[in-house]
Scaffold this active site. Structure first.
Site, PDB file in Angstrom:
ATOM      1  CG  ASP A  49      -1.904   1.102   1.291  1.00  0.00           C
ATOM      2  OD1 ASP A  49      -2.935   0.926   1.951  1.00  0.00           O
ATOM      3  OD2 ASP A  49      -1.667   2.167   0.688  1.00  0.00           O
ATOM      4  CG  LEU A  50       1.979   2.963  -3.605  1.00  0.00           C
ATOM      5  CD1 LEU A  50       1.338   3.276  -4.938  1.00  0.00           C
ATOM      6  CD2 LEU A  50       3.495   3.058  -3.703  1.00  0.00           C
ATOM      7  CE1 TYR A  54      -5.408   8.917  -5.591  1.00  0.00           C
ATOM      8  CE2 TYR A  54      -6.930  10.715  -5.157  1.00  0.00           C
ATOM      9  CZ  TYR A  54      -6.690   9.433  -5.619  1.00  0.00           C
ATOM     10  OH  TYR A  54      -7.738   8.686  -6.104  1.00  0.00           O
ATOM     11  NE  ARG A  86      -1.344  10.934   6.236  1.00  0.00           N
ATOM     12  CZ  ARG A  86      -1.631   9.762   5.700  1.00  0.00           C
ATOM     13  NH1 ARG A  86      -1.603   8.664   6.451  1.00  0.00           N
ATOM     14  NH2 ARG A  86      -1.944   9.651   4.427  1.00  0.00           N
ATOM     15  CG  ASP A 141      -2.995   3.346  -2.127  1.00  0.00           C
ATOM     16  OD1 ASP A 141      -3.976   2.586  -2.016  1.00  0.00           O
ATOM     17  OD2 ASP A 141      -2.438   3.886  -1.159  1.00  0.00           O
ATOM     18  CD  GLU A 142      -5.020  -0.755  -0.331  1.00  0.00           C
ATOM     19  OE1 GLU A 142      -5.358  -1.925  -0.060  1.00  0.00           O
ATOM     20  OE2 GLU A 142      -5.600   0.249   0.095  1.00  0.00           O
TER      21      GLU A 142
HETATM   22  N1  DCP Z   1      -8.723   8.279  -1.688  1.00  0.00           N
HETATM   23  C1  DCP Z   1      -9.819   9.024  -2.098  1.00  0.00           C
HETATM   24  N2  DCP Z   1     -10.946   9.054  -1.336  1.00  0.00           N
HETATM   25  C2  DCP Z   1     -11.000   8.373  -0.191  1.00  0.00           C
HETATM   26  C3  DCP Z   1      -9.905   7.601   0.242  1.00  0.00           C
HETATM   27  C4  DCP Z   1      -8.759   7.576  -0.542  1.00  0.00           C
HETATM   28  O1  DCP Z   1      -9.761   9.661  -3.131  1.00  0.00           O
HETATM   29  N3  DCP Z   1     -12.112   8.414   0.551  1.00  0.00           N
HETATM   30  C5  DCP Z   1      -7.510   8.295  -2.518  1.00  0.00           C
HETATM   31  C6  DCP Z   1      -6.470   9.243  -1.978  1.00  0.00           C
HETATM   32  C7  DCP Z   1      -5.391   8.386  -1.444  1.00  0.00           C
HETATM   33  C8  DCP Z   1      -5.556   7.104  -2.204  1.00  0.00           C
HETATM   34  O2  DCP Z   1      -6.919   7.009  -2.533  1.00  0.00           O
HETATM   35  O3  DCP Z   1      -4.120   8.954  -1.649  1.00  0.00           O
HETATM   36  C9  DCP Z   1      -5.131   5.881  -1.416  1.00  0.00           C
HETATM   37  O4  DCP Z   1      -5.900   5.749  -0.244  1.00  0.00           O
HETATM   38  P1  DCP Z   1      -5.283   5.262   1.110  1.00  0.00           P
HETATM   39  O5  DCP Z   1      -6.407   5.002   2.036  1.00  0.00           O
HETATM   40  O6  DCP Z   1      -4.298   4.172   0.891  1.00  0.00           O
HETATM   41  O7  DCP Z   1      -4.544   6.525   1.699  1.00  0.00           O
HETATM   42  P2  DCP Z   1      -3.139   7.110   1.351  1.00  0.00           P
HETATM   43  O8  DCP Z   1      -2.345   6.243   0.459  1.00  0.00           O
HETATM   44  O9  DCP Z   1      -3.332   8.477   0.875  1.00  0.00           O
HETATM   45  O10 DCP Z   1      -2.462   7.213   2.771  1.00  0.00           O
HETATM   46  P3  DCP Z   1      -1.801   6.057   3.628  1.00  0.00           P
HETATM   47  O11 DCP Z   1      -0.379   6.452   3.772  1.00  0.00           O
HETATM   48  O12 DCP Z   1      -2.536   6.132   4.913  1.00  0.00           O
HETATM   49  O13 DCP Z   1      -2.008   4.760   2.914  1.00  0.00           O
HETATM   50 MG    MG Z   2      -2.046   4.218   0.819  1.00  0.00          MG
HETATM   51 MG    MG Z   3      -4.676   2.224   0.199  1.00  0.00          MG
END
Ligand code: DCP
Ligand code: MG
Ligand code: MG
Length: 660
Positions: A49-50, A54, A86, A141-142
């Site tokens: 999971d990245l 974004y 964060r 991202d996964e």
């Molecule tokens: N995303 C979105 N709307 C949401 C949740 C996520 O558009 N309700 C998008 C933005 C995130 C991406 O999907 O960047 C991946 O979601 P993640 O939950 O994996 O969150 P992140 O990768 O941003 O952060 P983390 O480091 O917690 O994985």
């Molecule tokens: Mg992520």
């Molecule tokens: Mg994710």
């Protein structure tokens, strides 16, 4: 709270003990040497999971943002933020105004155009696929990767577990038993995960978290334990604790809001509630399949394999808003969605056969509002316009979408819409030729020359409207929206019928000659509704090599090839898929230069060939008439080789793709 915060052994309740006993029974049923009931080695699954995806993409696009608190918003909500933000109190799903007040120096970027995120997302998957073919995308991202085989290979090299350690964290700080085969495998898996993460970082500049466990659900749940840019391995004895540590059923992957509400109606709130619920009760509420699945998941059991999905089955885009209540507004939104989708379809190279429009109506109620959809088939000629990247397709598509809209909404009554989505489904490689026919690559409007405007006045074979979707709207089905696209005129000698001249003239003369002579000897099959039935067929069968063997998988560090693929990709926008599998009889260097469509066809044919039982004698002489594709591609008995003279006759076209 991150799972990793829950360190140490929490006291177990009676319920926990029951569940632990049950999982112990399951574990006890596994053979000691880590093989499942079918004798396969127990799985080692990686979930990747990245980090703040974004936001990372935005930081890569603009490196000046690296050391600044950054958030990405869609409409009024923060969808993600970098880890610096964060630390300063910004969170995902926070209102943008609140985020600004918490962190006045926050850089806020609009993330409504998903194009850059999608592009990088596919690059990550492609990179992982280049290491291991079993990759399953999950969202943008996964990725899950089944690394069992890689572990087995490592195991052969390091059979003695004496100096095995785990790379990264072990969930719950459980001690590694180096003599336990499953621990040994997972430990090796953790090193593979570290290698993958390092490759993603060095080649794409992205960091992410990994979870290593024996199933998809466990790998996913454990991967975020330590963030960012870290990895965690789950040893089997800790899986009960991992599952019981999930407070709400929504934490279980695949339990969405509506399932959670139905569970709530049964008095099930926590994961432990779900574990303890008798299966028949669940089955009554959710149906057998769903009930058994989520019950298993609640126990950390996930029998589903990692399933590479290939290209997406549909492309969609949607927009949500507070209020849209006029026809003009709807049309404007639809036009924006259709335009963005056309761009993606053009890059994808496939042609959609169906369009679906979805809306969400405003509701005062706190209950979730369900979406409503209507769909219709797309006329084949419109599909051709879409594939050629022509913007002429926008108007007829918007007009079709509006017809669908007015099947959902009474235009004479006031309406209040909060979401519109347009989806193109049933994506197909080409309308000309049948599946397995190489003719589809050469057919008119191939993405090789997508933007070339056809000259007026000439005509060529076109497929007319395909079979109608009976679920669609009759008046929409009957809409005659596009004229047949004329072929580009070129000087003699002319290409064979059914072959896109713009592609044909790019081919070496030898191949041109061969296509002409092949075309002269066979009829073209009809595609549904095609008017091209009199055109000659270019069946792959006659071009088949009979030297089928195991896949030639290109793996890193095949840097030269990767570079070549990248160069090709930049030259040919339709080539955006990875080249990781190459038919054994095709020169990989040539293969990566082919358009995706042709790569797909060659691969599909070759796979069909390798699946065909070796019943056809390899020495079957080439038929004077065209052999059926099955016959032409049948696999020879192992070890037997074709008579070279036969091969020359059988391999008409494919020999051009063979290594020198
Ligand atoms: N995303 C979105 N709307 C949401 C949740 C996520 O558009 N309700 C998008 C933005 C995130 C991406 O999907 O960047 C991946 O979601 P993640 O939950 O994996 O969150 P992140 O990768 O941003 O952060 P983390 O480091 O917690 O994985
Ligand atoms: Mg992520
Ligand atoms: Mg994710």
């Amino acid at each position: 709270m991150a799972l990793g915060d829950n360190e140490g052994e929490p006291p177990l309740s009676d319920d926990d003990i029951d569940w632990t006993d049950e999982s112990a029974d399951i574990a006890a049923s596994q053979p000691a040497d880590c093989r499942d009931a079918e004798g396969q080695p127990q799985k080692v699954i990686l979930h990747f999971d990245l980090d703040c995806f974004y936001a990372q993409v935005e930081m890569i696009r603009n490196p000046a943002l690296w050391n600044l608190p950054l958030a990405v918003h869609q409409k009024y909500f923060i969808v993600t933020c970098n880890y610096l933000a964060r630390e300063l109190g910004v969170t995902k799903r926070m209102m943008a105004t609140e985020a600004r007040s918490k962190c006045p120096e926050l850089v806020l970027l609009n993330g409504e155009d998903l194009t850059p995120y999608r592009e990088i997302s596919y690059k990550v998957t492609e990179l992982l696929e280049s290491f291991c073919p079993l990759v399953e995308r999950l969202g943008l991202d996964e990725n899950f990767v089944d690394i069992t085989e890689l572990v087995e290979k490592k195991l052969k090299k390091v059979p003695l577990p004496s100096d095995v350690s785990v790379n990264g964290h072990i969930y719950n700080q459980q001690a590694l038993d180096t003599m336990a085969p499953d621990h040994h495998r997972l430990a090796l898996g953790s090193h593979i995960a570290a290698e993958f993460r390092a490759a993603v970082h060095t080649q794409l500049g992205l960091t992410g978290c990994a979870g290593i466990a024996s199933s998809k659900v466990l790998a996913k749940l454990v991967s975020g334990t330590f963030r960012p840019n870290q990895q965690t391995t789950l040893l089997p004895e800790s899986s009960a604790q991992l599952m019981c540590g999930l407070i709400h059923v929504r934490a279980i992957p695949s339990v969405g809001r509506s399932t959670a509400m139905r569970l709530q109606a049964l008095g099930i709130h926590s994961v432990v509630d779900l574990q303890r619920c008798p299966l028949p009760t669940l089955e009554k509420e959710l149906g057998g399949i769903c009930a058994r699945r989520i019950h298993c998941l609640s126990l950390g059991i996930d029998p589903l394999p990692v399933t590479p999905r290939g290209p997406p089955q549909s492309l969609s885009d949607e927009d949500s808003f507070k209020k849209v209540s006029t026809e003009v507004e709807v049309m404007q939104k639809v036009k924006e969605l259709v335009s963005s989708l056309l761009h993606r379809l053009h890059r994808d190279g496939r042609v959609p056969r169906t369009m679906r429009l979805t809306i969400k109506r405003f509701s005062e109620s706190s209950q979730p509002v369900s979406r409503e959809s209507r769909q219709c088939p797309l006329p084949t000629t419109l599909g051709q316009k879409i594939r050629s990247g022509s913007w002429d397709a926008v108007t007829p598509l918007v007009s079709l979408a509006m017809k669908l809209f007015f099947r959902l909404v009474d235009r004479h009554m006031p309406f209040h819409i909060t979401l519109i989505s347009v989806c193109f489904t049933n994506l197909q490689l080409c309308c000309l030729g049948t599946r397995g026919s190489i003719v589809s690559f050469f057919s008119q409007g191939s993405p090789v020359k997508p933007k070339e405007a056809p000259s007026a006045g000439s005509s060529g074979p076109t497929c007319q409207q395909g079979a109608l979707d009976t679920s669609g709207n009759q008046d929409v089905q009957e809409a005659s929206l596009v004229a047949s696209a004329p072929l580009q005129q070129r000087s003699a000698p002319s290409p064979p019928p059914g072959v896109d001249p713009s592609v044909f003239w790019e081919l070496p003369e030898e191949i041109q000659r061969e296509l002409r002579s092949s075309a002269a000897s066979a009829p073209v099959p009809d595609c549904p509704g095609s008017t091209a039935s009199s055109a000659p067929r270019l069946g792959l069968g006659q071009h088949a090599s009979r030297e089928a063997s195991s896949p030639a998988v290109l793996r890193p560090p095949s840097l030269a090839l990767r570079t070549l693929a990248n160069q090709t990709q930049s030259l040919n926008p339709s080539l955006n898929s990875p080249v990781h599998e190459v038919p054994s009889h095709v020169d990989p260097q040539v293969f990566v230069e082919l358009p995706t469509e042709l790569q797909g066809e060659l691969l599909a044919e070759w796979k069909r060939e390798t699946r065909t039982p070796p019943s056809t004698p390899p020495s079957t002489p080439p038929s004077q008439t065209l052999p059926s594709p099955k016959r032409g591609w049948s696999r020879p008995s192992k070890g037997k080789k074709l008579n070279p003279s036969n091969r020359t006759q059988v391999n008409n076209l494919l020999r051009y793709f063979k290594p020198c």
